[in-house]
Design an enzyme around this catalytic site. Structure first.
Site, PDB file in Angstrom:
ATOM      1  CD  GLU A 426      54.894  41.862  48.196  1.00  0.00           C
ATOM      2  OE1 GLU A 426      55.275  42.683  49.035  1.00  0.00           O
ATOM      3  OE2 GLU A 426      55.674  41.264  47.422  1.00  0.00           O
TER       4      GLU A 426
HETATM    5  C1  LIG Z   1      50.666  52.071  50.714  1.00  0.00           C
HETATM    6  C2  LIG Z   1      51.813  51.446  49.990  1.00  0.00           C
HETATM    7  C3  LIG Z   1      52.677  50.597  50.699  1.00  0.00           C
HETATM    8  C4  LIG Z   1      53.774  50.039  50.056  1.00  0.00           C
HETATM    9  N1  LIG Z   1      54.664  49.270  50.778  1.00  0.00           N
HETATM   10  C5  LIG Z   1      55.844  48.904  50.212  1.00  0.00           C
HETATM   11  C6  LIG Z   1      56.874  48.290  50.995  1.00  0.00           C
HETATM   12  O1  LIG Z   1      56.705  48.020  52.191  1.00  0.00           O
HETATM   13  N2  LIG Z   1      58.064  48.010  50.396  1.00  0.00           N
HETATM   14  C7  LIG Z   1      58.302  48.291  49.087  1.00  0.00           C
HETATM   15  O2  LIG Z   1      59.398  48.024  48.614  1.00  0.00           O
HETATM   16  N3  LIG Z   1      57.341  48.851  48.304  1.00  0.00           N
HETATM   17  C8  LIG Z   1      56.124  49.172  48.842  1.00  0.00           C
HETATM   18  N4  LIG Z   1      55.156  49.774  48.074  1.00  0.00           N
HETATM   19  C9  LIG Z   1      55.433  50.029  46.671  1.00  0.00           C
HETATM   20  C10 LIG Z   1      54.613  49.144  45.742  1.00  0.00           C
HETATM   21  O3  LIG Z   1      55.064  47.824  45.796  1.00  0.00           O
HETATM   22  C11 LIG Z   1      54.693  49.771  44.351  1.00  0.00           C
HETATM   23  O4  LIG Z   1      53.898  50.945  44.376  1.00  0.00           O
HETATM   24  C12 LIG Z   1      54.220  48.830  43.263  1.00  0.00           C
HETATM   25  O5  LIG Z   1      55.120  47.765  43.105  1.00  0.00           O
HETATM   26  C13 LIG Z   1      54.038  49.522  41.903  1.00  0.00           C
HETATM   27  O6  LIG Z   1      55.144  50.298  41.571  1.00  0.00           O
HETATM   28  P1  LIG Z   1      54.936  51.809  41.103  1.00  0.00           P
HETATM   29  O7  LIG Z   1      54.140  52.490  42.150  1.00  0.00           O
HETATM   30  O8  LIG Z   1      56.253  52.383  40.774  1.00  0.00           O
HETATM   31  O9  LIG Z   1      54.024  51.713  39.821  1.00  0.00           O
HETATM   32  P2  LIG Z   1      54.560  51.476  38.314  1.00  0.00           P
HETATM   33  O10 LIG Z   1      55.551  50.381  38.306  1.00  0.00           O
HETATM   34  O11 LIG Z   1      54.958  52.780  37.743  1.00  0.00           O
HETATM   35  O12 LIG Z   1      53.241  50.949  37.618  1.00  0.00           O
HETATM   36  C14 LIG Z   1      52.231  51.820  37.054  1.00  0.00           C
HETATM   37  C15 LIG Z   1      51.271  50.953  36.233  1.00  0.00           C
HETATM   38  O13 LIG Z   1      51.980  50.358  35.137  1.00  0.00           O
HETATM   39  C16 LIG Z   1      51.857  48.956  35.164  1.00  0.00           C
HETATM   40  N5  LIG Z   1      53.113  48.343  34.746  1.00  0.00           N
HETATM   41  C17 LIG Z   1      54.363  48.665  35.135  1.00  0.00           C
HETATM   42  N6  LIG Z   1      55.258  47.869  34.527  1.00  0.00           N
HETATM   43  C18 LIG Z   1      54.578  47.008  33.761  1.00  0.00           C
HETATM   44  C19 LIG Z   1      54.934  45.932  32.895  1.00  0.00           C
HETATM   45  N7  LIG Z   1      56.190  45.542  32.729  1.00  0.00           N
HETATM   46  N8  LIG Z   1      53.937  45.292  32.250  1.00  0.00           N
HETATM   47  C20 LIG Z   1      52.652  45.648  32.418  1.00  0.00           C
HETATM   48  N9  LIG Z   1      52.256  46.637  33.217  1.00  0.00           N
HETATM   49  C21 LIG Z   1      53.204  47.312  33.881  1.00  0.00           C
HETATM   50  C22 LIG Z   1      51.517  48.604  36.613  1.00  0.00           C
HETATM   51  O14 LIG Z   1      50.818  47.367  36.718  1.00  0.00           O
HETATM   52  C23 LIG Z   1      50.667  49.796  37.026  1.00  0.00           C
HETATM   53  O15 LIG Z   1      49.344  49.598  36.629  1.00  0.00           O
HETATM   54  C24 LIG Z   1      54.010  50.288  48.679  1.00  0.00           C
HETATM   55  C25 LIG Z   1      53.115  51.111  47.979  1.00  0.00           C
HETATM   56  C26 LIG Z   1      52.053  51.679  48.603  1.00  0.00           C
HETATM   57  C27 LIG Z   1      51.137  52.599  47.818  1.00  0.00           C
END
Ligand SMILES: Cc1cc2nc3c(=O)[nH]c(=O)nc-3n(C[C@H](O)[C@H](O)[C@H](O)COP(=O)(O)OP(=O)(O)OC[C@H]3O[C@@H](n4cnc5c(N)ncnc54)[C@H](O)[C@@H]3O)c2cc1C
Length: 566
Positions: A426
């Site tokens: 989220e």
């Molecule tokens: C159990 C689980 C349930 C989920 N449920 C849903 C769901 O129902 N629907 C859905 O759509 N998604 C869902 N997600 C996805 C979740 O919202 C994403 O994992 C999350 O938004 C982070 O994206 P990412 O995993 O690609 O991490 P990344 O975006 O790759 O982030 C990696 C790190 O980099 C940091 N980062 C990235 N960009 C920036 C920036 N611009 N500035 C500073 N820091 C940054 C982040 O804070 C993080 O620490 C779920 C994830 C999990 C694990």
């Protein structure tokens, strides 16, 4: 140890701390009388204690699994979801026109808190559905509302949100799922979505996916995103689900925790979708769902904190070790410190979340822009601080258990594993902090200063009877004001470099403000003593946090990637 719903604590917060009386005084929420609040909280509390709490371990020990393309949910979850639905708990705040209770968000927030404490994995299902209901209420056509809302509200169908793709996580604008107009008012959706919570189940007759996708003429980035409703089975006009749509669950993730919640990789192959909101305006509609979910996820953290605290307290009271007066480890100073920290932080985070919900209710009831700005300001703070509190308190819960905390059978570790994801999904907490110092201070800090004015006035008023508590709170407000002034004048990079400590510092000071209110309402009582603990021992953390927040970005980037090499 079984969970006990903290109904009287929530009532105390409503009555003395977060100003719920303002909500029930409005015409829109005049039904939210003290009797109704009592009845709703008590009934929901009973469901959480008796029906949902026993499911917590079952979800952990018997995770949801994928069998021949069908998601099989954990034992008892079907009955648990049915009980939630039949109690009307999915749609406490939804519009009565389609079967909702129309009660304040503050009440929905309190119920979500209790459900999260009882069993986080199952609570995620109604939470996703609640967000979808709100998005459809605000942005869908009348035809979609008529067809879908009654089914989602009754719990016959479940809702999900589909943003994330392999290359588009925090950067939602990078998504590439396609939507092609089919010429009959519907769209063909093609692409892959990952990590979809409750992407499927084996107990609701339909699953409705809200999917972000791009039309052929979309511009790059978030401005080119549209939102579509894509049901698992396409319903006829009477709402009877018919043929299977072109979508499937490809796999379920093996996770660190939250095992009872199926987290799916979804494949859409020309699935039929219906537009929600205007073309290319999907983010606006999705934000309605995301804001609802951000408050909801913050509250998940708070619920888990409560569950973990109760668990640890019960263990500590029965554990004898060393020479102590009560013959239990609760006499040791460090155990007292841990238990008091857990309780005081849970109180602070819960007060922030409920104040956030009260602001949403006041915005709904009055339409006043100041309430909208207050709700918007508090949302990232609730999300990040609520989830951090869940993580920290669950972690302390493990520590209170000693070696038994590391042994799975006590259940202490499960709280810690389950709640960890709340700081990630989220919008990660890093993204929440950027939202706070970026978008939410874009008004020149006006909404933040208005809140600070109230906090300082309250501290001022408390000086006469509680000088020992009022003075540090007033001082902390001043430091937060100075740091906010610093933030407002700096460029984006400097603000972002300090955003995480700023958000936590803000929450620390806000928590103190609510503890002080509680102390004034409960003179010489347990809330005054808990406030003294928080203000004297936890509040001072804000000095370090806000100093950190004001450092700017230069020294951060002075460290090259070579310097950071392992
Ligand atoms: C159990 C689980 C349930 C989920 N449920 C849903 C769901 O129902 N629907 C859905 O759509 N998604 C869902 N997600 C996805 C979740 O919202 C994403 O994992 C999350 O938004 C982070 O994206 P990412 O995993 O690609 O991490 P990344 O975006 O790759 O982030 C990696 C790190 O980099 C940091 N980062 C990235 N960009 C920036 C920036 N611009 N500035 C500073 N820091 C940054 C982040 O804070 C993080 O620490 C779920 C994830 C999990 C694990």
């Amino acid at each position: 140890m079984s969970y006990r719903a903290p109904v009287s604590e929530i009532r105390f917060l409503f009555d003395h701390v977060v100003g719920f009386d303002q909500v029930s005084a409005t015409e829109r929420f005049s039904d939210a009388t003290p009797e109704t609040v009592n009845a709703v909280l008590s009934e929901a509390g009973k469901l959480c204690e008796e029906v949902l709490s026993p499911l917590q371990r079952a979800g952990d020990l018997h995770p949801a699994r994928l069998e021949n393309g069908i998601v099989r949910t954990s034992p008892g979850f079907a009955d648990g979801f049915r009980a939630i639905a039949e109690g009307g708990w999915i749609a406490i705040a939804a519009d009565p026109e389609h079967g909702g209770m129309g009660l304040p968000m503050a009440m929905a927030t309190a119920v979500n808190d209790m459900m999260s404490a009882a069993c986080l994995s199952i609570q995620l299902a109604p939470l996703m559905t609640q967000g979808q209901i709100e998005a459809l209420e605000h942005h869908a056509s009348d035809a979609i509302k008529e067809l879908y809302l009654p089914k989602l509200i009754s719990g016959e169908w479940m809702g999900t949100m589909n943003l994330t793709e392999p290359q588009a996580g925090s950067d939602v604008g990078a998504l590439i799922t396609k939507a092609e107009p089919k010429g009959d008012g519907t769209y063909a959706i093609t692409g892959q979505k990952i990590y979809i919570s409750w992407g499927d189940n084996d107990f609701t007759e339909n699953v409705c996916h809200l999917v972000l996708a791009r039309l052929p003429d979309a511009v790059p980035g978030t401005k080119g995103i549209s939102l579509f409703l894509v049901p698992k089975r396409i319903p006829n006009e009477q709402g009877v689900p018919g043929v299977a749509n072109g979508l499937k669950v490809v796999s379920l993730e093996h996770k660190m925790g939250l095992h009872g919640s199926p987290t799916a990789v979804m494949q859409y192959d020309g699935a039929t979708g219906w537009l929600v909101g205007a073309e290319h305006d999907g983010m606006r509609a999705m934000f309605t769902m995301m804001n609802n979910a951000r408050l909801g996820v913050g509250v998940q953290g708070i619920g888990v904190a409560e569950g973990a605290y109760q668990h640890a307290l019960a263990y500590a009271e029965g554990r004898k070790q060393g020479r102590t007066e009560n013959n239990s480890i609760t006499d040791h100073a460090d155990v007292r410190r841990m238990l008091a920290t857990m309780k005081a932080d849970t109180f602070a985070a819960r007060a922030i979340a409920l104040a956030n919900a009260v602001a949403i209710d006041m915005e709904t009831a009055t339409g006043h822009a100041d309430w909208a700005a207050r709700a918007a300001l508090l949302t990232p703070i609730t999300k990040a601080f609520g989830t951090e509190t869940g993580i920290d308190v669950a972690e302390l819960g493990v520590q209170v258990h000693g070696g038994m905390g590391f042994v799975e059978e006590t259940g202490a570790a499960q709280y810690s594993r389950d709640v960890r994801v709340t700081a990630i999904y989220e919008g990660t907490n890093g993204i929440q902090s950027m939202d706070l110092v970026g978008r939410k201070l874009m008004d020149g800090g006006e909404a933040a200063y208005r809140l600070l004015d109230e906090m300082e006035a309250d501290a001022e008023a408390a000086r006469a009877d509680l000088p020992d508590l009022a003075e540090p709170v007033w001082q902390a407000c001043e430091t937060l004001r100075e740091t906010t002034e610093w933030m407002v004048t700096k460029g984006a990079q400097d603000r972002f470099a300090g955003s995480v400590p700023y958000l936590r510092g803000f929450a620390r000071v806000l928590g103190a403000h609510f503890h002080l209110k509680a102390a004034r309402a409960d003179r010489a009582g347990k809330h005054e003593r808990l406030a003294a603990f928080y203000i004297h021992r936890l509040l001072p953390e804000h000095v370090g946090l806000l100093t950190h927040a004001r450092q700017g970005a230069d020294d951060l980037y002075a460290l090259s990637m070579d310097d950071l090499a392992a």
